[in-house]
Design a protein around this motif. Structure first.
Motif, PDB file in Angstrom:
ATOM      1  N   TYR A  23      38.439  44.610  14.041  1.00 53.22           N
ATOM      2  CA  TYR A  23      38.182  44.189  15.413  1.00 53.22           C
ATOM      3  C   TYR A  23      39.492  43.757  16.072  1.00 53.22           C
ATOM      4  CZ  TYR A  23      33.228  43.905  14.096  1.00 53.22           C
ATOM      5  OH  TYR A  23      31.954  44.181  13.682  1.00 53.22           O
ATOM      6  N   LEU A  24      39.445  43.641  17.404  1.00 50.76           N
ATOM      7  CA  LEU A  24      40.599  43.136  18.150  1.00 50.76           C
ATOM      8  C   LEU A  24      40.773  41.653  17.901  1.00 50.76           C
ATOM      9  CD1 LEU A  24      40.083  44.775  21.671  1.00 50.76           C
ATOM     10  CD2 LEU A  24      41.772  45.399  19.938  1.00 50.76           C
ATOM     11  N   THR A  49      29.076  46.630  17.240  1.00 43.35           N
ATOM     12  CA  THR A  49      28.432  45.329  17.429  1.00 43.35           C
ATOM     13  C   THR A  49      29.486  44.231  17.464  1.00 43.35           C
ATOM     14  OG1 THR A  49      28.120  45.005  15.055  1.00 43.35           O
ATOM     15  CG2 THR A  49      26.317  46.060  16.255  1.00 43.35           C
ATOM     16  N   GLU A  50      29.132  43.147  18.070  1.00 37.87           N
ATOM     17  CA  GLU A  50      30.054  42.015  18.190  1.00 37.87           C
ATOM     18  C   GLU A  50      30.375  41.446  16.815  1.00 37.87           C
ATOM     19  OE1 GLU A  50      31.611  40.679  20.931  1.00 37.87           O
ATOM     20  OE2 GLU A  50      30.822  42.453  21.945  1.00 37.87           O
ATOM     21  N   PRO A  51      31.634  41.065  16.609  1.00 36.04           N
ATOM     22  CA  PRO A  51      32.001  40.425  15.348  1.00 36.04           C
ATOM     23  C   PRO A  51      31.402  39.025  15.272  1.00 36.04           C
ATOM     24  CG  PRO A  51      33.854  40.447  16.864  1.00 36.04           C
ATOM     25  CD  PRO A  51      32.766  41.234  17.513  1.00 36.04           C
ATOM     26  N   CYS A  75      35.212  43.458  19.928  1.00 34.15           N
ATOM     27  CA  CYS A  75      35.102  44.882  19.631  1.00 34.15           C
ATOM     28  C   CYS A  75      36.238  45.640  20.316  1.00 34.15           C
ATOM     29  CB  CYS A  75      33.784  45.444  20.147  1.00 34.15           C
ATOM     30  SG  CYS A  75      32.359  44.890  19.219  1.00 34.15           S
ATOM     31  N   ALA A  76      36.833  46.583  19.598  1.00 27.87           N
ATOM     32  CA  ALA A  76      37.856  47.439  20.190  1.00 27.87           C
ATOM     33  C   ALA A  76      37.214  48.556  21.009  1.00 27.87           C
ATOM     34  CB  ALA A  76      38.748  48.027  19.102  1.00 27.87           C
ATOM     35  N   VAL A  77      35.981  48.900  20.664  1.00 24.63           N
ATOM     36  CA  VAL A  77      35.236  49.934  21.385  1.00 24.63           C
ATOM     37  C   VAL A  77      34.525  49.252  22.555  1.00 24.63           C
ATOM     38  CG1 VAL A  77      33.390  51.644  21.185  1.00 24.63           C
ATOM     39  CG2 VAL A  77      34.938  51.263  19.259  1.00 24.63           C
ATOM     40  N   PRO A  78      34.648  49.811  23.761  1.00 27.75           N
ATOM     41  CA  PRO A  78      34.050  49.157  24.934  1.00 27.75           C
ATOM     42  C   PRO A  78      32.537  48.968  24.827  1.00 27.75           C
ATOM     43  CG  PRO A  78      35.467  50.989  25.597  1.00 27.75           C
ATOM     44  CD  PRO A  78      35.323  51.053  24.113  1.00 27.75           C
ATOM     45  N   GLU A  79      32.076  47.890  25.422  1.00 30.22           N
ATOM     46  CA  GLU A  79      30.643  47.605  25.472  1.00 30.22           C
ATOM     47  C   GLU A  79      29.924  48.772  26.152  1.00 30.22           C
ATOM     48  OE1 GLU A  79      27.698  44.213  27.318  1.00 30.22           O
ATOM     49  OE2 GLU A  79      29.800  43.717  26.957  1.00 30.22           O
ATOM     50  N   GLY A  80      28.790  49.120  25.642  1.00 31.58           N
ATOM     51  CA  GLY A  80      27.993  50.200  26.222  1.00 31.58           C
ATOM     52  C   GLY A  80      28.242  51.563  25.594  1.00 31.58           C
ATOM     53  N   VAL A  81      29.334  51.704  24.846  1.00 25.97           N
ATOM     54  CA  VAL A  81      29.594  52.963  24.149  1.00 25.97           C
ATOM     55  C   VAL A  81      28.601  53.080  23.004  1.00 25.97           C
ATOM     56  CG1 VAL A  81      31.244  54.213  22.691  1.00 25.97           C
ATOM     57  CG2 VAL A  81      32.022  53.082  24.779  1.00 25.97           C
ATOM     58  N   THR A  82      28.043  54.264  22.848  1.00 28.87           N
ATOM     59  CA  THR A  82      27.098  54.502  21.759  1.00 28.87           C
ATOM     60  C   THR A  82      27.595  55.635  20.864  1.00 28.87           C
ATOM     61  OG1 THR A  82      25.802  56.036  23.116  1.00 28.87           O
ATOM     62  CG2 THR A  82      25.097  53.728  23.106  1.00 28.87           C
ATOM     63  N   LEU A  83      27.108  55.623  19.662  1.00 24.17           N
ATOM     64  CA  LEU A  83      27.401  56.690  18.715  1.00 24.17           C
ATOM     65  C   LEU A  83      26.445  57.832  18.995  1.00 24.17           C
ATOM     66  CD1 LEU A  83      28.783  57.747  16.117  1.00 24.17           C
ATOM     67  CD2 LEU A  83      26.968  56.571  14.833  1.00 24.17           C
ATOM     68  N   LEU A  96      44.167  51.149  19.957  1.00 24.64           N
ATOM     69  CA  LEU A  96      43.516  50.103  19.170  1.00 24.64           C
ATOM     70  C   LEU A  96      42.077  50.468  18.823  1.00 24.64           C
ATOM     71  CD1 LEU A  96      44.975  46.922  20.882  1.00 24.64           C
ATOM     72  CD2 LEU A  96      45.530  47.824  18.607  1.00 24.64           C
ATOM     73  N   ALA A  97      41.358  51.059  19.752  1.00 24.34           N
ATOM     74  CA  ALA A  97      39.986  51.487  19.458  1.00 24.34           C
ATOM     75  C   ALA A  97      39.993  52.574  18.393  1.00 24.34           C
ATOM     76  CB  ALA A  97      39.302  51.971  20.733  1.00 24.34           C
ATOM     77  N   ASP A  98      40.875  53.565  18.552  1.00 24.62           N
ATOM     78  CA  ASP A  98      40.981  54.638  17.554  1.00 24.62           C
ATOM     79  C   ASP A  98      41.251  54.076  16.171  1.00 24.62           C
ATOM     80  OD1 ASP A  98      40.604  56.662  19.444  1.00 24.62           O
ATOM     81  OD2 ASP A  98      42.730  57.204  19.548  1.00 24.62           O
ATOM     82  N   TYR A  99      42.251  53.191  16.076  1.00 25.94           N
ATOM     83  CA  TYR A  99      42.646  52.701  14.769  1.00 25.94           C
ATOM     84  C   TYR A  99      41.656  51.696  14.202  1.00 25.94           C
ATOM     85  CZ  TYR A  99      46.809  55.496  15.240  1.00 25.94           C
ATOM     86  OH  TYR A  99      47.666  56.552  15.375  1.00 25.94           O
ATOM     87  N   SER A 100      40.890  51.043  15.055  1.00 21.08           N
ATOM     88  CA  SER A 100      39.793  50.211  14.574  1.00 21.08           C
ATOM     89  C   SER A 100      38.793  51.088  13.820  1.00 21.08           C
ATOM     90  CB  SER A 100      39.118  49.518  15.764  1.00 21.08           C
ATOM     91  OG  SER A 100      37.916  48.915  15.391  1.00 21.08           O
ATOM     92  N   VAL A 101      38.471  52.221  14.400  1.00 25.17           N
ATOM     93  CA  VAL A 101      37.546  53.172  13.766  1.00 25.17           C
ATOM     94  C   VAL A 101      38.170  53.750  12.500  1.00 25.17           C
ATOM     95  CG1 VAL A 101      36.299  55.353  14.068  1.00 25.17           C
ATOM     96  CG2 VAL A 101      36.434  53.736  15.976  1.00 25.17           C
ATOM     97  N   VAL A 102      39.411  54.204  12.602  1.00 28.25           N
ATOM     98  CA  VAL A 102      40.082  54.857  11.467  1.00 28.25           C
ATOM     99  C   VAL A 102      40.217  53.919  10.277  1.00 28.25           C
ATOM    100  CG1 VAL A 102      42.256  55.881  10.700  1.00 28.25           C
ATOM    101  CG2 VAL A 102      41.288  56.535  12.904  1.00 28.25           C
ATOM    102  N   LEU A 103      40.702  52.701  10.498  1.00 24.22           N
ATOM    103  CA  LEU A 103      40.895  51.769   9.390  1.00 24.22           C
ATOM    104  C   LEU A 103      39.571  51.362   8.755  1.00 24.22           C
ATOM    105  CD1 LEU A 103      43.727  49.533  10.850  1.00 24.22           C
ATOM    106  CD2 LEU A 103      43.920  51.237   9.027  1.00 24.22           C
ATOM    107  N   THR A 104      38.549  51.210   9.564  1.00 24.71           N
ATOM    108  CA  THR A 104      37.238  50.857   9.026  1.00 24.71           C
ATOM    109  C   THR A 104      36.667  52.002   8.208  1.00 24.71           C
ATOM    110  OG1 THR A 104      36.811  49.328  10.856  1.00 24.71           O
ATOM    111  CG2 THR A 104      34.893  50.143   9.634  1.00 24.71           C
TER     112      THR A 104
END
Length: 161
Positions: free
Chosen positions: A34-35, A68-70, A77-85, A113-121
């Protein structure tokens, strides 16, 4: 150089914690990135250890946690609110993650930061070596490279020296 070696050693130790089984609860605990919103801290992304119940598919579960919120108040969250998978697929170590259109509004450091949040996770999973993120089924044309690894992330996120 010593600083980089120390950071890499710390990283190896932290990644070793990802995917640990909590024997008491039958849950596997993973690092979700997370950020970091805490003032005065150098790290832009921070791992929060989050459990997945035993019957949860790890890829789906981790992607859900990223949206989801940490639990820690200084993280976001590094991914903006409202974004869905929308969907995901895994083939030969390449995890392709498709998010809704809100992800496409990101640019610059926010996108990185959003990309690398996903990648590292996601790359802490043994079966995932590379991640490609799409938006509404399309690659982002302004991204400098489409396939990302944990090594790419750390080369950007860790300070030299």
């Amino acid at each position: 150089m010593r600083g980089l070696a120390a950071c890499l050693l710390l990283l190896a130790l932290l990644l070793g914690l990802g995917g640990c089984l909590d024997q008491k609860k039958g849950e596997t605990v993973y690092a979700v990135y997370y950020l970091n919103q805490e003032e005065g801290e150098e790290a832009a992304l921070v791992a929060e250890n989050r459990p997945l119940p035993q019957d949860t598919e790890p890829i789906e579960g981790l992607l859900t946690l990223l949206l989801t919120e940490p639990e820690e108040e200084d993280l976001d969250c590094a991914v903006p609110e409202g974004v869905t998978l929308r969907k995901w697929s895994l083939h030969n170590g390449l995890l392709t993650v498709d998010f809704s259109s809100g992800y496409g509004t990101l640019s610059g450091i926010d996108l990185t930061l959003a990309d690398y949040s996903v990648v590292l996770t996601m790359t802490q999973l043994e079966e995932v070596s590379t991640v490609m993120i799409t938006v509404d089924g399309e690659m982002l044309p302004y991204r400098d490279h489409q396939r990302m690894t944990a090594e790419d992330a750390w080369s950007v996120l860790l300070p030299d020296g």
